[in-house]
Structure formats: C-alpha cells, structure tokens
Design a protein around this motif. Structure first.
Motif, PDB file in Angstrom:
ATOM      1  N   ARG A  38       2.817   2.184  -2.908  1.00 39.73           N
ATOM      2  CA  ARG A  38       2.191   2.210  -1.589  1.00 39.73           C
ATOM      3  C   ARG A  38       1.337   3.461  -1.408  1.00 39.73           C
ATOM      4  N   PRO A  94       6.746  -0.642   9.519  1.00 35.96           N
ATOM      5  CA  PRO A  94       5.808  -1.595  10.113  1.00 35.96           C
ATOM      6  C   PRO A  94       5.041  -2.361   9.042  1.00 35.96           C
ATOM      7  N   ASP A  95       4.787  -3.628   9.313  1.00 37.25           N
ATOM      8  CA  ASP A  95       4.036  -4.452   8.364  1.00 37.25           C
ATOM      9  C   ASP A  95       2.622  -3.928   8.141  1.00 37.25           C
ATOM     10  N   ASP A  96       2.047  -3.273   9.151  1.00 40.45           N
ATOM     11  CA  ASP A  96       0.664  -2.798   9.044  1.00 40.45           C
ATOM     12  C   ASP A  96       0.569  -1.329   8.629  1.00 40.45           C
ATOM     13  N   MET A  97       1.657  -0.788   8.054  1.00 37.35           N
ATOM     14  CA  MET A  97       1.645   0.600   7.585  1.00 37.35           C
ATOM     15  C   MET A  97       0.591   0.753   6.495  1.00 37.35           C
ATOM     16  N   PRO A  98      -0.329   1.714   6.655  1.00 39.65           N
ATOM     17  CA  PRO A  98      -1.372   1.888   5.626  1.00 39.65           C
ATOM     18  C   PRO A  98      -0.760   2.246   4.273  1.00 39.65           C
ATOM     19  N   THR A  99      -1.381   1.759   3.216  1.00 40.58           N
ATOM     20  CA  THR A  99      -0.993   2.099   1.851  1.00 40.58           C
ATOM     21  C   THR A  99      -2.181   2.741   1.164  1.00 40.58           C
ATOM     22  N   ASP A 102      -5.617   1.343   1.464  1.00 42.41           N
ATOM     23  CA  ASP A 102      -6.339   1.552   2.717  1.00 42.41           C
ATOM     24  C   ASP A 102      -7.112   2.868   2.703  1.00 42.41           C
TER      25      ASP A 102
END
Length: 106
Positions: A38, A94-99, A102
């Motif tokens: 991630r 959170p599902d939208d956590m930046p990796t 991004d």
C-alpha cells in the motif's frame, strides 16, 4: 552513541543497516507472499528502522525497566499491528485510504 550527544553519522549508518535488515527479513518476504504494498516498500523499511532506533533510545533513557525480550515483543507488536492497536483504539481501515498508487503521477 544513541543519546543526544551521539554521533549523527553513526545514527545514519545504524538506520540504513536496520532498514536493510527489515527490507530483507520482513518487507521482501511479505511482497514475495503476493501481497501488494500500500506504501513504497523502502519507506516502510526505513520507517521501521527509525521507529526501532527511537524505541531503543527510549528504553535506555527510561532506565530499562523492561527486559530485552519484553522490548523486542513490544517493538514487534507496534510494528506489526500499528499505533491504533497499541493505544487500544478500535478502528477500521477506510476503503478509500490512499495507497502508493495514489501518490504516483503517471
């Protein structure tokens, strides 16, 4: 050497050495197991190295009230399960956590 009066070049060498060890023994095996990172693997290895240097410094400054084995277990737990777990905070990622994808511009 780990105190405020320590030699900065020594600390850099220790950090690089520990990062290499973490890369070889933790990061690379995790990646080989098919896990998609991630965050950049090098960042993870260096973050772990820096954290462990700080943990050792804290332990020495605090009077080593814990055994080396206890400190190793606590450092492992913090590294493996994170800050929130260590503080007893129940949380979901959170599902939208930046990796790292991004952060990389194409």
């Amino acid at each position: 050497l780990l105190s405020e009066k320590g030699v900065a070049s020594f600390m850099v060498q220790v950090r690089h050495y520990l990062a290499q060890i973490f890369q070889e023994q933790i990061v690379d095996p995790a990646l080989a197991a098919g896990n998609g990172p991630r965050l950049p693997p090098g960042l993870v290895a260096h973050a772990m190295a820096g954290a462990h240097i700080s943990i050792i410094s804290w332990w020495l400054e605090a009077g080593t009230q814990f055994t080396p084995e206890q400190m190793a277990q606590m450092a492992y737990s913090l590294s493996a399960f994170g800050i929130w777990w260590s503080l007893g905070v129940e949380t979901q990622i959170p599902d939208d956590m930046p990796t790292m994808h991004d952060f990389i511009s194409t």
